[in-house]
Scaffold this motif. Structure first.
Motif, PDB file in Angstrom:
ATOM      1  N   HIS A  31     -24.619  -0.435 -12.045  1.00 18.78           N
ATOM      2  CA  HIS A  31     -26.061  -0.260 -12.203  1.00 18.78           C
ATOM      3  C   HIS A  31     -26.400   1.223 -12.324  1.00 18.78           C
ATOM      4  N   ILE A  32     -27.592   1.493 -12.832  1.00 19.91           N
ATOM      5  CA  ILE A  32     -28.130   2.848 -12.941  1.00 19.91           C
ATOM      6  C   ILE A  32     -29.353   2.926 -12.046  1.00 19.91           C
ATOM      7  N   HIS A  33     -29.415   3.947 -11.213  1.00 20.76           N
ATOM      8  CA  HIS A  33     -30.592   4.149 -10.360  1.00 20.76           C
ATOM      9  C   HIS A  33     -31.688   4.799 -11.199  1.00 20.76           C
ATOM     10  N   GLU A  34     -32.792   4.101 -11.335  1.00 20.69           N
ATOM     11  CA  GLU A  34     -33.891   4.598 -12.168  1.00 20.69           C
ATOM     12  C   GLU A  34     -34.882   5.444 -11.375  1.00 20.69           C
ATOM     13  N   MET A  35     -34.707   5.499 -10.046  1.00 19.68           N
ATOM     14  CA  MET A  35     -35.584   6.292  -9.184  1.00 19.68           C
ATOM     15  C   MET A  35     -34.736   7.118  -8.221  1.00 19.68           C
ATOM     16  N   ASP A  36     -35.277   8.241  -7.740  1.00 22.02           N
ATOM     17  CA  ASP A  36     -34.646   8.959  -6.640  1.00 22.02           C
ATOM     18  C   ASP A  36     -34.542   7.983  -5.464  1.00 22.02           C
ATOM     19  N   TYR A  37     -33.506   8.151  -4.638  1.00 24.40           N
ATOM     20  CA  TYR A  37     -33.349   7.203  -3.535  1.00 24.40           C
ATOM     21  C   TYR A  37     -32.652   7.829  -2.334  1.00 24.40           C
ATOM     22  N   VAL A  38     -32.884   7.201  -1.182  1.00 26.39           N
ATOM     23  CA  VAL A  38     -32.254   7.579   0.081  1.00 26.39           C
ATOM     24  C   VAL A  38     -31.496   6.354   0.583  1.00 26.39           C
ATOM     25  N   ILE A  39     -30.260   6.580   1.052  1.00 29.08           N
ATOM     26  CA  ILE A  39     -29.472   5.523   1.679  1.00 29.08           C
ATOM     27  C   ILE A  39     -29.449   5.779   3.186  1.00 29.08           C
ATOM     28  N   VAL A  40     -29.772   4.735   3.962  1.00 29.30           N
ATOM     29  CA  VAL A  40     -29.747   4.804   5.427  1.00 29.30           C
ATOM     30  C   VAL A  40     -28.723   3.774   5.917  1.00 29.30           C
ATOM     31  N   PRO A  41     -27.540   4.206   6.349  1.00 28.84           N
ATOM     32  CA  PRO A  41     -26.527   3.264   6.828  1.00 28.84           C
ATOM     33  C   PRO A  41     -26.971   2.551   8.109  1.00 28.84           C
ATOM     34  N   VAL A  42     -26.784   1.252   8.131  1.00 22.48           N
ATOM     35  CA  VAL A  42     -27.057   0.443   9.320  1.00 22.48           C
ATOM     36  C   VAL A  42     -25.742   0.187  10.062  1.00 22.48           C
ATOM     37  N   THR A  43     -24.650   0.127   9.312  1.00 22.82           N
ATOM     38  CA  THR A  43     -23.317   0.000   9.899  1.00 22.82           C
ATOM     39  C   THR A  43     -22.456   1.160   9.403  1.00 22.82           C
ATOM     40  N   ALA A  44     -21.444   1.472  10.157  1.00 19.89           N
ATOM     41  CA  ALA A  44     -20.462   2.451   9.700  1.00 19.89           C
ATOM     42  C   ALA A  44     -19.481   1.730   8.784  1.00 19.89           C
ATOM     43  N   GLY A  45     -18.897   2.462   7.865  1.00 16.23           N
ATOM     44  CA  GLY A  45     -17.921   1.845   6.979  1.00 16.23           C
ATOM     45  C   GLY A  45     -17.544   2.759   5.841  1.00 16.23           C
ATOM     46  N   GLU A  46     -16.685   2.243   4.982  1.00 12.26           N
ATOM     47  CA  GLU A  46     -16.228   3.008   3.832  1.00 12.26           C
ATOM     48  C   GLU A  46     -16.452   2.193   2.567  1.00 12.26           C
ATOM     49  N   MET A  47     -17.229   2.743   1.652  1.00 13.65           N
ATOM     50  CA  MET A  47     -17.497   2.085   0.378  1.00 13.65           C
ATOM     51  C   MET A  47     -16.622   2.717  -0.703  1.00 13.65           C
ATOM     52  N   THR A  48     -16.248   1.928  -1.679  1.00 11.19           N
ATOM     53  CA  THR A  48     -15.560   2.440  -2.849  1.00 11.19           C
ATOM     54  C   THR A  48     -16.586   2.547  -3.966  1.00 11.19           C
ATOM     55  N   ILE A  49     -16.692   3.722  -4.556  1.00 10.76           N
ATOM     56  CA  ILE A  49     -17.641   3.972  -5.642  1.00 10.76           C
ATOM     57  C   ILE A  49     -16.840   4.046  -6.940  1.00 10.76           C
ATOM     58  N   VAL A  50     -17.279   3.277  -7.941  1.00  8.23           N
ATOM     59  CA  VAL A  50     -16.603   3.276  -9.230  1.00  8.23           C
ATOM     60  C   VAL A  50     -17.563   3.835 -10.278  1.00  8.23           C
ATOM     61  N   ALA A  51     -17.192   4.967 -10.860  1.00 11.65           N
ATOM     62  CA  ALA A  51     -17.995   5.620 -11.896  1.00 11.65           C
ATOM     63  C   ALA A  51     -17.819   4.881 -13.221  1.00 11.65           C
ATOM     64  N   PRO A  52     -18.731   5.117 -14.183  1.00 12.57           N
ATOM     65  CA  PRO A  52     -18.609   4.477 -15.500  1.00 12.57           C
ATOM     66  C   PRO A  52     -17.258   4.735 -16.171  1.00 12.57           C
ATOM     67  N   SER A  53     -16.633   5.858 -15.874  1.00 10.87           N
ATOM     68  CA  SER A  53     -15.329   6.204 -16.443  1.00 10.87           C
ATOM     69  C   SER A  53     -14.194   5.399 -15.806  1.00 10.87           C
ATOM     70  N   GLY A  54     -14.499   4.700 -14.703  1.00 11.01           N
ATOM     71  CA  GLY A  54     -13.475   3.974 -13.965  1.00 11.01           C
ATOM     72  C   GLY A  54     -12.922   4.766 -12.799  1.00 11.01           C
ATOM     73  N   GLU A  55     -13.308   6.043 -12.705  1.00  9.09           N
ATOM     74  CA  GLU A  55     -12.860   6.877 -11.589  1.00  9.09           C
ATOM     75  C   GLU A  55     -13.385   6.305 -10.282  1.00  9.09           C
ATOM     76  N   ARG A  56     -12.506   6.226  -9.285  1.00  5.96           N
ATOM     77  CA  ARG A  56     -12.859   5.659  -7.984  1.00  5.96           C
ATOM     78  C   ARG A  56     -12.897   6.759  -6.929  1.00  5.96           C
ATOM     79  N   SER A  57     -13.872   6.665  -6.022  1.00  8.88           N
ATOM     80  CA  SER A  57     -13.959   7.584  -4.899  1.00  8.88           C
ATOM     81  C   SER A  57     -14.408   6.793  -3.682  1.00  8.88           C
ATOM     82  N   LYS A  58     -14.239   7.383  -2.518  1.00  6.83           N
ATOM     83  CA  LYS A  58     -14.633   6.740  -1.260  1.00  6.83           C
ATOM     84  C   LYS A  58     -15.860   7.438  -0.706  1.00  6.83           C
ATOM     85  N   ALA A  59     -16.758   6.650  -0.120  1.00 11.34           N
ATOM     86  CA  ALA A  59     -17.947   7.187   0.540  1.00 11.34           C
ATOM     87  C   ALA A  59     -17.964   6.654   1.967  1.00 11.34           C
TER      88      ALA A  59
END
Length: 94
Positions: A31-59
């Motif tokens: 998805h594409i974020h069409e607005m500025d945004y803030v993320i507020v974690p409710v739980t701790a954890g590790e997300m995998t972020i996949v860019a359009p290029s397929g590059e993966r990173s951890k958050a």
């Protein structure tokens, strides 16, 4: 991958607040974020972020440690862990 669950909690002319729940093995979908945004974690954890290029990173999410991103971010968010990830996404409407 399973689909992440979203629940819009607030939707006004100024802001939209969505609770996201990513069970193990789920993803938001690209998805594409069409607005500025803030993320507020409710739980701790590790997300995998996949860019359009397929590059993966951890958050790393830490409870109560919010972060801000500008509109235009494009990615998929995956939960490749064994525990549920929960966060609030607060979108700032123009």
């Amino acid at each position: 991958m399973l689909a992440a669950k979203s629940d819009v909690q607030v939707d006004t002319p100024e802001v939209r607040v969505t609770e996201w729940r990513l069970a193990p093995g789920s993803a938001t979908g690209r998805h594409i974020h069409e607005m500025d945004y803030v993320i507020v974690p409710v739980t701790a954890g590790e997300m995998t972020i996949v860019a359009p290029s397929g590059e993966r990173s951890k958050a790393e999410l830490r409870v109560g440690k919010s972060y801000f991103r500008k509109a235009g971010v494009e990615h998929d968010v995956l939960n490749e862990t064994s525990t549920e990830i929960v966060f609030l996404e607060i979108e700032l409407k123009p």
